[in-house]
Motif scaffolding. Structure first.
Motif, PDB file in Angstrom:
ATOM      1  N   PHE A  93      48.136  47.261 -15.712  1.00 48.32           N
ATOM      2  CA  PHE A  93      48.649  46.288 -14.760  1.00 48.32           C
ATOM      3  C   PHE A  93      50.139  45.992 -14.946  1.00 48.32           C
ATOM      4  O   PHE A  93      50.662  45.063 -14.334  1.00 48.32           O
ATOM      5  CB  PHE A  93      47.840  44.990 -14.864  1.00 48.32           C
ATOM      6  CG  PHE A  93      46.420  45.176 -14.397  1.00 48.32           C
ATOM      7  CD1 PHE A  93      46.126  45.224 -13.046  1.00 48.32           C
ATOM      8  CD2 PHE A  93      45.401  45.344 -15.304  1.00 48.32           C
ATOM      9  CE1 PHE A  93      44.827  45.423 -12.611  1.00 48.32           C
ATOM     10  CE2 PHE A  93      44.103  45.545 -14.883  1.00 48.32           C
ATOM     11  CZ  PHE A  93      43.808  45.576 -13.520  1.00 48.32           C
ATOM     12  N   LEU A  94      50.807  46.772 -15.779  1.00 49.73           N
ATOM     13  CA  LEU A  94      52.225  46.534 -15.994  1.00 49.73           C
ATOM     14  C   LEU A  94      53.014  46.660 -14.699  1.00 49.73           C
ATOM     15  O   LEU A  94      53.926  45.875 -14.429  1.00 49.73           O
ATOM     16  CB  LEU A  94      52.774  47.508 -17.045  1.00 49.73           C
ATOM     17  CG  LEU A  94      54.270  47.396 -17.355  1.00 49.73           C
ATOM     18  CD1 LEU A  94      54.619  46.003 -17.863  1.00 49.73           C
ATOM     19  CD2 LEU A  94      54.693  48.460 -18.371  1.00 49.73           C
ATOM     20  N   GLY A  95      52.663  47.635 -13.875  1.00 50.42           N
ATOM     21  CA  GLY A  95      53.358  47.805 -12.599  1.00 50.42           C
ATOM     22  C   GLY A  95      53.217  46.595 -11.700  1.00 50.42           C
ATOM     23  O   GLY A  95      54.191  46.122 -11.101  1.00 50.42           O
ATOM     24  N   PHE A  96      52.002  46.074 -11.568  1.00 52.78           N
ATOM     25  CA  PHE A  96      51.779  44.872 -10.771  1.00 52.78           C
ATOM     26  C   PHE A  96      52.580  43.703 -11.342  1.00 52.78           C
ATOM     27  O   PHE A  96      53.170  42.909 -10.609  1.00 52.78           O
ATOM     28  CB  PHE A  96      50.299  44.496 -10.779  1.00 52.78           C
ATOM     29  CG  PHE A  96      49.433  45.367  -9.908  1.00 52.78           C
ATOM     30  CD1 PHE A  96      49.534  45.330  -8.536  1.00 52.78           C
ATOM     31  CD2 PHE A  96      48.508  46.222 -10.478  1.00 52.78           C
ATOM     32  CE1 PHE A  96      48.734  46.124  -7.735  1.00 52.78           C
ATOM     33  CE2 PHE A  96      47.700  47.013  -9.695  1.00 52.78           C
ATOM     34  CZ  PHE A  96      47.807  46.975  -8.304  1.00 52.78           C
ATOM     35  N   SER A  97      52.573  43.589 -12.662  1.00 55.49           N
ATOM     36  CA  SER A  97      53.244  42.477 -13.322  1.00 55.49           C
ATOM     37  C   SER A  97      54.748  42.504 -13.057  1.00 55.49           C
ATOM     38  O   SER A  97      55.357  41.477 -12.700  1.00 55.49           O
ATOM     39  CB  SER A  97      52.966  42.526 -14.827  1.00 55.49           C
ATOM     40  OG  SER A  97      53.438  41.383 -15.480  1.00 55.49           O
ATOM     41  N   LEU A  98      55.367  43.677 -13.205  1.00 60.83           N
ATOM     42  CA  LEU A  98      56.796  43.805 -12.953  1.00 60.83           C
ATOM     43  C   LEU A  98      57.128  43.542 -11.491  1.00 60.83           C
ATOM     44  O   LEU A  98      58.117  42.879 -11.161  1.00 60.83           O
ATOM     45  CB  LEU A  98      57.271  45.202 -13.356  1.00 60.83           C
ATOM     46  CG  LEU A  98      57.283  45.502 -14.854  1.00 60.83           C
ATOM     47  CD1 LEU A  98      57.576  46.977 -15.099  1.00 60.83           C
ATOM     48  CD2 LEU A  98      58.300  44.632 -15.574  1.00 60.83           C
ATOM     49  N   ARG A  99      56.291  44.060 -10.620  1.00 64.47           N
ATOM     50  CA  ARG A  99      56.532  43.871  -9.190  1.00 64.47           C
ATOM     51  C   ARG A  99      56.452  42.397  -8.816  1.00 64.47           C
ATOM     52  O   ARG A  99      57.229  41.900  -7.997  1.00 64.47           O
ATOM     53  CB  ARG A  99      55.507  44.688  -8.405  1.00 64.47           C
ATOM     54  CG  ARG A  99      55.748  44.711  -6.899  1.00 64.47           C
ATOM     55  CD  ARG A  99      54.721  45.610  -6.245  1.00 64.47           C
ATOM     56  NE  ARG A  99      54.642  45.370  -4.796  1.00 64.47           N
ATOM     57  CZ  ARG A  99      53.642  45.795  -4.043  1.00 64.47           C
ATOM     58  NH1 ARG A  99      52.643  46.467  -4.585  1.00 64.47           N
ATOM     59  NH2 ARG A  99      53.639  45.544  -2.753  1.00 64.47           N
ATOM     60  N   SER A 100      55.533  41.657  -9.432  1.00 61.75           N
ATOM     61  CA  SER A 100      55.402  40.231  -9.115  1.00 61.75           C
ATOM     62  C   SER A 100      56.611  39.440  -9.622  1.00 61.75           C
ATOM     63  O   SER A 100      57.072  38.501  -8.976  1.00 61.75           O
ATOM     64  CB  SER A 100      54.112  39.669  -9.715  1.00 61.75           C
ATOM     65  OG  SER A 100      54.189  39.507 -11.121  1.00 61.75           O
TER      66      SER A 100
END
Length: 316
Positions: free
Chosen positions: A46-53
């Protein structure tokens, strides 16, 4: 495992762009706050989602994002520095030499966050936490422009597990928990003060202290909060999470055990429309149709499937 890989591919796949070269949107009139993320192998999904948020909801408040990874992963994760989204916060990937077991290494690295950033304040963010609304200055700072130090009375189980570790580490008794929520902000000076306290108590550097604990788990931000509460309250504003001062949360921790497919749908809806809908629960139905867009189209994103990177993520 493949489902988790698709989750990360999907979010990065729909946001990667070579054309957006804008610098960060940080408001120079606001306090200088950098985000610190200590990468966990198990939270890579979920790192991608986290950075995007963070990009979408925190661009004005955060100057930069520092992602700390084991040195063996640094080369493979450097692409994150070049990955641009519409609202972009500059990223820096740092490699760290590992000297102890995973959990304690991560705890140690968080307590050295000031060595990777020259910001006045450091915001700790976990890879599996996603910001769900615009982050306001009042979420992080009081009217006195000091970061909030939230605290809450101990739950019995947590007290029995963590309090003895804090007492041993700092020779202080902690009447409260100082990690009652995600998104903690600490003044830069706090880290050196904590390390000095450990040296006074144990006649050892922080690394030596962690190395000596072996397989015994040590604490991190709880200790930072206790040190501030005990001796340096002038650097923060206390926030009683049991009382009327507590505010509405602006983040959620992803719980993949409650339905990976549903979480992907939830996060995509949140980051595409700004409206998250109901948070997935334990009775969520998994359906492969919800991740049908997970095809890899971007070269940056394809790197996440590189055999050498997958091997590193899977190491015990």
């Amino acid at each position: 495992m493949m489902m988790r890989i698709l989750a990360l591919i999907f979010v990065i796949g729909v946001t990667c762009s070579h054309s957006d070269s804008r610098v960060g949107l940080h408001d120079a009139n606001l306090p200088v706050v950098d985000v610190f993320i200590r990468h966990y192998r198990g939270d890579a999904d979920f790192l991608g989602f986290s950075l995007r948020s963070l990009d979408q909801f925190g661009g004005r408040l955060f100057r930069a994002i520092h992602i700390l990874v084991p040195k063996r992963l640094q080369t493979h994760m450097k692409f994150l520095e070049r990955w641009r989204t519409r609202h972009y916060i500059p990223r820096h990937v740092h490699g760290v030499e590992e000297f102890t077991r995973d959990f304690n290494q991560e705890m140690h690295d968080k307590l050295c966050a000031d060595q990777y950033s020259n910001a006045d304040f450091i915001y700790h963010h976990d890879p599996d936490v996603v910001v769900t609304r615009a982050v306001h200055l009042s979420d992080l700072f009081s009217e006195e422009k000091k970061p909030w130090l939230p605290f809450r009375r101990w739950e019995t189980t947590a007290a029995q597990l963590i309090q003895p570790k804090l007492t041993y580490m700092l020779n202080m008794t902690s009447p409260y928990s100082f990690m009652p929520r995600h998104g903690l902000v600490f003044p830069r000076a706090a880290y050196a003060l904590l390390r000095e306290r450990v040296h006074q108590v144990h006649k050892a550097t922080l690394q030596e202290f962690f190395s000596a604990r072996g397989d015994e788990r040590v604490v991190d931000l709880e200790a930072l909060g206790l040190a501030l509460w005990s001796s340096h309250r002038d650097l923060v504003t206390l926030e009683d999470m049991d009382g009327s001062l507590s505010r509405a949360p602006y983040h959620v921790q992803v719980r993949p055990q409650e339905g990976m497919h549903q979480w992907i749908l939830y996060l995509d809806c949140l980051l595409t429309t700004g409206s998250p809908g109901p948070i997935p629960g334990p009775k969520s139905n998994a359906t492969a149709e919800l991740i049908r867009k997970g095809e890899v189209q971007n070269d940056y994103c394809k790197r996440l499937l590189a055999p050498e990177l997958k091997k590193m993520f899977s190491r015990g």
